[in-house]
Design an enzyme around this catalytic site. Structure first.
Site: not given
Ligand SMILES: Nc1ncnc2c1ncn2[C@@H]1O[C@H](COP(=O)(O)OP(=O)(O)OP(=O)(O)O)[C@@H](O)[C@H]1O
Length: 660
Positions: A106-111, A114, A132, A224
């Site tokens: 679904l997605g990927k962040g720096g940490f 998902v 996650k 953030d």
């Molecule tokens: N509950 C969810 N349902 C669907 N998609 C999600 C959900 N939580 C996160 N995502 C997707 O995954 C991505 C990364 O999640 P998140 O921002 O929580 O990760 P992170 O590694 O903490 O990010 P960052 O680098 O911003 O800290 C989000 O931008 C979103 O697109």
């Protein structure tokens, strides 16, 4: 591309609140009352405060090099980051959850990463969830459960925050099983040709404000806020128009959970947490996060969605953060919102002028957008139920339903005008009657005659400053020095001469730099200093100051030449604690807060862009603790005389960035 962010989820102390709470307990200082804080229309700006004692404070260590009267200290390289290569598992079962099959990403962040999780067997609960994953050795974990888990424990399922159903560790991953959501606002904006209708953004504003209000009412700030972190509900479900705020990894408490009091103010200019594009100016400057910061980031988020661009996009390089912050400060709400309907400008104006511990008027901010959104909430592009509820609650609490009476409020002093100004900043301390003399507009060639005359009259130089390549000189009879030398040099600073004087046991007691790069360095005997170190730097060297604090040095003199800074730090300075206030305008609020906590200004310097004030706690409490500051466009000659009449003497002076 979405804007990357910088943060550290696993600091030495992962919970900043714990550190602040601990600090408060060790502070024995009494809080003194403000005696005066007024701004005259055309005259100087006057601020004054009494001063009382405070104990020492713990600080971090970072290494850089410098010139030192007693030797050099070594650098510490950055810690290498571990490669994370473990594959994401095919199946997940954590913390008593059913078994989930891991499906598309679904997605990927720096940490974290998902993925969709699908329940493999019939049973209660959601069939589809978001999983996650955070690797146990990732920056966010530091071999312990992610900090974000604690925050989801407290906030998960509250208005606008997804619910977390299960969490636990499986092999190398910490896994959180949560409500699955839909696209982010960044995705929506990106997939609709980088535009969004005014009504859509106004609805986002309204609902986002209500989500932040709820989060804040539970004692947390998000830290953030940005388009990537606002997610809509899953498409095709009843929640597809509902807004959620995710990624709680940078959330902190603004209210202490045990005392219920607002956390203490602090500024650590080397600490930045958040995303450069959307961060509040206070976050850039390393100030303790509070409610105002989320709202400022929300304001930038809204303007980004509406205009498709923010004026500070496009900066690159090492000092990107500095340039972005400078641009934010220089952009007035009018300019930022020039193509936006008025409610957006009003919202920006309100939130950028909030004080550190001020309670935002969420209901009022929501009502600003009344005229932009359609009257029927049922047909709005974003569900605004949360905001409707908030308005009703506030209305009931106040016994009325409209917010109109709020408009009777005193107009707030607007501090972020986007208008730079340079002024003299002069600081006065109460002292026993003594002789003090000032000279200003002194050309290089006339410097020596003033100094010699002063020396003949038993005076030594106590402060120096420069404006338009002309010097200002303060001489007085109360320095306690036994002898003094000075040098006017074309360098900023002249290392060889300083080292020579160090060898003869003179220590730097005052410095000034001119725009043309020349400097005036004054070195004295009879100071309390035991060892001294200085650094010249292109940007304000807070990291170096921080490191030297740990070694027992304190800032004892500062100067600027053009955009460069010179900082002198000494051992034996007679202080028990020290802090820095750095801003793109005169940091009035910070100074008042520091005064309240028992600090007083001991050094000042300013470039065209920034003003820095160092505030210290003296080991020996002075008999009269009054301190006043003045900001004047001309050298404050008549004001100085008025101060002398009240036994207030110039303790520090500089010329540079303030605000008109
Ligand atoms: N509950 C969810 N349902 C669907 N998609 C999600 C959900 N939580 C996160 N995502 C997707 O995954 C991505 C990364 O999640 P998140 O921002 O929580 O990760 P992170 O590694 O903490 O990010 P960052 O680098 O911003 O800290 C989000 O931008 C979103 O697109």
């Amino acid at each position: 591309m979405p804007e990357p962010r910088r943060r550290n989820r696993t600091p030495k102390n992962p919970n900043p609140i714990t550190r602040r709470a601990a600090l408060r307990k060790t502070n024995c200082g009494k809080i003194s009352k403000s005696r005066n804080n007024r701004k005259k229309k055309s005259g100087p700006v006057l601020e004054t405060r009494s001063f009382e004692l405070k104990e020492h404070q713990v600080r971090d260590f970072r290494a850089m090099d410098e010139y030192d009267s007693g030797g050099r200290s070594g650098d510490k390289g950055p810690v290498a980051e571990e490669e994370i290569s473990a594959p994401i598992p095919d199946k997940v079962q954590v913390g008593g959850s059913p078994l989930y099959k891991v499906e598309r990403k679904l997605g990927k962040g720096g940490f974290g990463q998902v993925y969709v999780g699908r329940r493999t067997a019939p049973g209660p609960g959601a069939i589809e969830v978001a999983l996650k994953f955070e690797h146990r050795s990732s920056k966010g974990c530091n071999y312990g459960p992610p900090y974000e888990w604690q925050i989801y424990n407290a906030l998960g399922g509250s208005h606008g925050v997804p619910r977390v159903h299960y969490k636990g560790r499986q092999a190398d991953y910490y896994i959180m099983v949560m409500d699955i959501l839909g696209p982010s606002l960044w995705d929506v904006w990106n997939n609709s040709s980088h535009t969004m209708s005014i009504e859509m953004v106004a609805c986002i504003a309204i609902e986002a404000i209500s989500i932040l209000e709820k989060m804040h009412s539970r004692g947390y700030v998000h830290g953030d806020v940005k388009p990537e972190n606002f997610l809509l509900g899953p498409p095709g479900t009843p929640e597809e128009k509902k807004l959620f705020l995710v990624d709680l990894g940078l959330a902190t408490r603004w209210r202490d959970s045990s005392t219920g009091l607002h956390v203490d103010y602090d500024q650590r200019p080397d600490v930045f947490r958040g995303t450069v594009r959307y961060a509040s100016v206070h976050a850039h400057l390393g100030r303790t996060g509070s409610r105002r910061d989320d709202l400022e980031s929300l304001a930038y988020t809204l303007i980004f969605l509406l205009r498709g661009r923010l004026p500070w996009q496009g900066y690159q390089g090492e000092n990107k953060g500095f340039l972005v912050c400078k641009k934010k400060m220089a952009t007035s709400p009018e300019t930022l919102c020039c193509f936006c309907p008025q409610p957006f400008r009003l919202f920006v104006e309100h939130v950028v002028n909030l004080k550190f511990d001020e309670e935002p008027n969420y209901a009022k901010y929501i009502s600003l957008f009344d005229g932009v959104v359609g009257p029927n909430p049922d047909i709005r592009p974003i569900n605004t139920d949360g905001a409707q509820k908030l308005i009703c609650q506030v209305g009931q609490k106040r016994g009325r339903l409209t917010m109109e009476e709020e408009d009777d409020e005193q107009p707030k002093k607007k501090i972020r005008m986007g208008m730079p100004a340079t002024q003299w900043i002069s600081v006065y301390n109460a002292r026993r009657p003594m002789k003090q003399r000032y000279h200003y507009n002194v050309a290089d060639v006339r410097l020596s005659q003033h100094i010699e005359k002063g020396n003949e009259d038993g005076l030594f130089i106590s402060s120096v400053a420069s404006c338009s390549n002309l010097w200002a000189l303060i001489m007085d009879a109360g320095t306690g020095f036994s002898s003094q030398v000075y040098e006017l040099s074309p360098f900023f600073l002249h290392k060889e001469w300083i080292m020579e004087q160090w060898d003869k046991n003179f220590y730097i007691s005052a410095i000034a730099g001119a725009n043309n790069g020349s400097s005036l360095v004054v070195m004295s005997k009879g100071t309390s200093f035991l060892q001294q170190s200085y650094k010249v730097s292109e940007s304000f060297p807070f990291k170096w100051i921080n490191k030297k604090w740990r070694e027992g040095f304190y800032v004892t003199a500062m100067a600027t030449a053009g955009s460069r800074w010179a900082i002198v730090m000494s051992r034996g300075a007679g202080f028990s604690d020290q802090v820095v206030e750095l801003d793109f305008l005169y940091p009035s609020e910070g100074i008042h807060r520091r005064w309240d906590s028992g600090y007083r200004i001991t050094s000042t310097a300013a470039t065209w862009d920034q003003a820095a004030l160092v505030l210290s706690v003296p080991r020996r409490k002075p008999a009269d603790e009054t301190q006043e500051t003045l900001r004047t466009s001309a050298f404050p000659s008549t004001h100085v005389k008025e101060k002398w009449a009240k036994n207030l003497y110039i303790a520090s002076i500089c010329y540079g960035r303030t605000v008109s």
